[in-house]
Structure formats: C-alpha cells, structure tokens
Motif scaffolding. Structure first.
Motif, PDB file in Angstrom:
ATOM      1  N   PRO A 258       2.618   3.678   0.409  1.00 22.36           N
ATOM      2  CA  PRO A 258       2.591   2.720  -0.698  1.00 22.36           C
ATOM      3  C   PRO A 258       1.910   3.264  -1.955  1.00 22.36           C
ATOM      4  O   PRO A 258       2.358   2.996  -3.066  1.00 22.36           O
ATOM      5  CB  PRO A 258       1.802   1.535  -0.109  1.00 22.36           C
ATOM      6  CG  PRO A 258       2.015   1.644   1.360  1.00 22.36           C
ATOM      7  CD  PRO A 258       2.016   3.110   1.635  1.00 22.36           C
TER       8      PRO A 258
ATOM      9  N   TYR B  24      -5.504  -1.062  -6.622  1.00 17.78           N
ATOM     10  CA  TYR B  24      -5.705  -0.248  -5.416  1.00 17.78           C
ATOM     11  C   TYR B  24      -7.069   0.434  -5.467  1.00 17.78           C
ATOM     12  O   TYR B  24      -7.823   0.424  -4.487  1.00 17.78           O
ATOM     13  CB  TYR B  24      -4.599   0.801  -5.299  1.00 17.78           C
ATOM     14  CG  TYR B  24      -4.875   1.838  -4.222  1.00 17.78           C
ATOM     15  CD1 TYR B  24      -4.590   1.574  -2.886  1.00 17.78           C
ATOM     16  CD2 TYR B  24      -5.465   3.065  -4.540  1.00 17.78           C
ATOM     17  CE1 TYR B  24      -4.873   2.496  -1.899  1.00 17.78           C
ATOM     18  CE2 TYR B  24      -5.754   3.998  -3.556  1.00 17.78           C
ATOM     19  CZ  TYR B  24      -5.453   3.710  -2.239  1.00 17.78           C
ATOM     20  OH  TYR B  24      -5.744   4.632  -1.260  1.00 17.78           O
TER      21      TYR B  24
ATOM     22  N   ASN C 149      -3.655  -4.981   0.151  1.00 19.05           N
ATOM     23  CA  ASN C 149      -2.353  -5.632  -0.028  1.00 19.05           C
ATOM     24  C   ASN C 149      -2.501  -7.057  -0.550  1.00 19.05           C
ATOM     25  O   ASN C 149      -1.679  -7.529  -1.353  1.00 19.05           O
ATOM     26  CB  ASN C 149      -1.574  -5.630   1.283  1.00 19.05           C
ATOM     27  CG  ASN C 149      -1.085  -4.251   1.669  1.00 19.05           C
ATOM     28  OD1 ASN C 149      -0.933  -3.381   0.817  1.00 19.05           O
ATOM     29  ND2 ASN C 149      -0.859  -4.028   2.958  1.00 19.05           N
TER      30      ASN C 149
ATOM     31  N   ALA D  39      -6.184  -1.923   4.609  1.00 16.81           N
ATOM     32  CA  ALA D  39      -4.846  -2.118   4.032  1.00 16.81           C
ATOM     33  C   ALA D  39      -4.573  -3.602   3.779  1.00 16.81           C
ATOM     34  O   ALA D  39      -3.996  -3.966   2.744  1.00 16.81           O
ATOM     35  CB  ALA D  39      -3.787  -1.532   4.956  1.00 16.81           C
ATOM     36  N   GLU D  40      -4.990  -4.456   4.698  1.00 13.07           N
ATOM     37  CA  GLU D  40      -4.793  -5.895   4.522  1.00 13.07           C
ATOM     38  C   GLU D  40      -5.512  -6.389   3.277  1.00 13.07           C
ATOM     39  O   GLU D  40      -4.960  -7.178   2.495  1.00 13.07           O
ATOM     40  CB  GLU D  40      -5.329  -6.653   5.742  1.00 13.07           C
ATOM     41  CG  GLU D  40      -4.444  -6.580   6.973  1.00 13.07           C
ATOM     42  CD  GLU D  40      -5.056  -7.306   8.158  1.00 13.07           C
ATOM     43  OE1 GLU D  40      -6.012  -8.084   7.946  1.00 13.07           O
ATOM     44  OE2 GLU D  40      -4.594  -7.099   9.290  1.00 13.07           O
TER      45      GLU D  40
ATOM     46  N   LEU E  68      -3.113  -6.778  -4.190  1.00 12.16           N
ATOM     47  CA  LEU E  68      -1.917  -6.316  -4.899  1.00 12.16           C
ATOM     48  C   LEU E  68      -0.868  -7.411  -5.059  1.00 12.16           C
ATOM     49  O   LEU E  68       0.016  -7.310  -5.908  1.00 12.16           O
ATOM     50  CB  LEU E  68      -1.293  -5.124  -4.156  1.00 12.16           C
ATOM     51  CG  LEU E  68      -2.041  -3.791  -4.281  1.00 12.16           C
ATOM     52  CD1 LEU E  68      -1.429  -2.762  -3.339  1.00 12.16           C
ATOM     53  CD2 LEU E  68      -1.995  -3.280  -5.718  1.00 12.16           C
ATOM     54  N   ALA E  69      -0.958  -8.457  -4.259  1.00 16.34           N
ATOM     55  CA  ALA E  69       0.043  -9.525  -4.305  1.00 16.34           C
ATOM     56  C   ALA E  69       0.082 -10.224  -5.658  1.00 16.34           C
ATOM     57  O   ALA E  69       1.097 -10.824  -6.021  1.00 16.34           O
ATOM     58  CB  ALA E  69      -0.237 -10.537  -3.199  1.00 16.34           C
TER      59      ALA E  69
END
Length: 207
Positions: free
Chosen positions: A143, A102, A86, A82-83, A89-90
C-alpha cells in the motif's frame, strides 16, 4: 430436553475456546514485554511461561518453537499497526495527504504503543526477518509503495525507486520516534515536530 444438552455442550466448547485464546494472548503479551526488555536471545520460553503463569507445555501447544512465538507476535503487531494506519487513511482524499497520514499515524501509533514499536524495530533488525516469506513482506508494504507510485505518476515527487522511498520514510519514522521518546514533549509539541519532520521529508522527495 436433548436440545438443552446440545446447547450446554456448545456453550462449554465456546467457553473453553475463549479461555484458550486468553492464554494465547497472555503468552503473547508477556513475550512482548520480555523480548523488549531482555532481547530475543536472553528470553527463554520457560521464562515467558513462568511469568505468564501458564504451563510451558501450554506455551508449546500454541507455539511449537520460540521462532513460532516471535513470528506470531510480529504478525499480530504488524496487523495492529496496519489497522490503525488504514483507519486514519479512510478520511484522506489526496495522495500527498495519504503519504502524510501514513507518516503521522505511524509515529502516533509508535508513541501510543512503545513496546510494540520497539519489538517491531528489534525484529526488523534481526535474523528473524528472513524467516518471513517475501510474499508476506511484499503484501505489508504494497500500500505504501502504491502511494509513492501514484505520487510519482501525478508528478508530485521525483521519479525515484519506490523501495528506496519506503526505506527513507521508515528510517525517518524510527529516528523521529527515538527523538520524541527520549524527550519530554507535550502533545502539542509532539504534533508540531511530527508535522515539521514530514515537511522536511516531503521537501527532500518532491519534484
């Protein structure tokens, strides 16, 4: 003088905590390697402790049961995945790009972390998945479901059950990972395959 003793005392405690965490991480890493190579059923905790060079009693201090060890490892690896996703995705602005990112980062992480990915796949197809609380699983996939919901609202994709869309993209990630892992591709070739397979997925769900 007394403050000096207090300082040494706290340094000693901090050092013991660090050593303790190192042992815990060593057990998790060893468990990962053994679970992937031998499976859950054929990997006793005694073997994990022995290969890690750590007393069995210490293993049970950190993980009272084998189930606790397996679940702790699962939660740790899901957090790492997930890290990574994410962080990717930033930098994304549009909904389609977010879904694409993703997909791509899930595959990139799986290729960078083959043992971790294989463990998660094994876990997801085992009875252990039922030991994870529904609220935890919901929080993990929320998410992605939100991204699909937003894409439906923006009329970019067909109005489909977002849970089905999640299953479709997850299964495609697993299948493409298997394909990429079982063949010798250059990074450029891998990148093209990942992009092409996302295009196939998008065409399947687009409005």
């Amino acid at each position: 003088m007394q403050s000096g003793y207090i300082c040494v005392f706290y340094i000693s405690i901090a050092f013991k905590i660090i050593l303790s965490m190192d042992k815990r991480e060593k057990l998790l890493q060893t468990a990962l390697e053994l679970f992937v190579s031998q499976g859950f059923n054929d990997t006793p905790t005694s073997k994990i402790a022995k290969q890690a060079g750590i007393a069995t009693g210490t293993l049970f201090y950190f993980f009272p049961t084998k189930d606790d060890l397996i679940i702790s490892l699962y939660l740790k690896l899901k957090g790492l995945a997930a890290e990574s996703i994410n962080a990717a995705l930033a930098e994304v602005n549009s909904t389609k790009e977010a879904i694409k990112t993703y997909y791509e980062e899930s595959l990139n992480w799986s290729l960078r972390s083959p043992n971790e990915f294989l463990f998660l796949a094994q876990f997801s197809n085992s009875p252990y998945l039922k030991k994870i609380g529904g609220d935890v699983i919901s929080a993990q996939i929320a998410p992605v479901l939100q991204l699909f919901s937003l894409a439906i609202k923006e009329q970019q994709i067909a109005d489909t059950d977002v849970n089905l869309l999640y299953i479709l993209i997850s299964n495609q990630v697993f299948g493409v990972n298997q394909y990429l892992s079982s063949n010798k591709f250059t990074r450029k070739e891998q990148h093209k395959i990942i992009e092409d397979t996302f295009s196939m997925f998008w065409k399947m769900i687009e409005r």
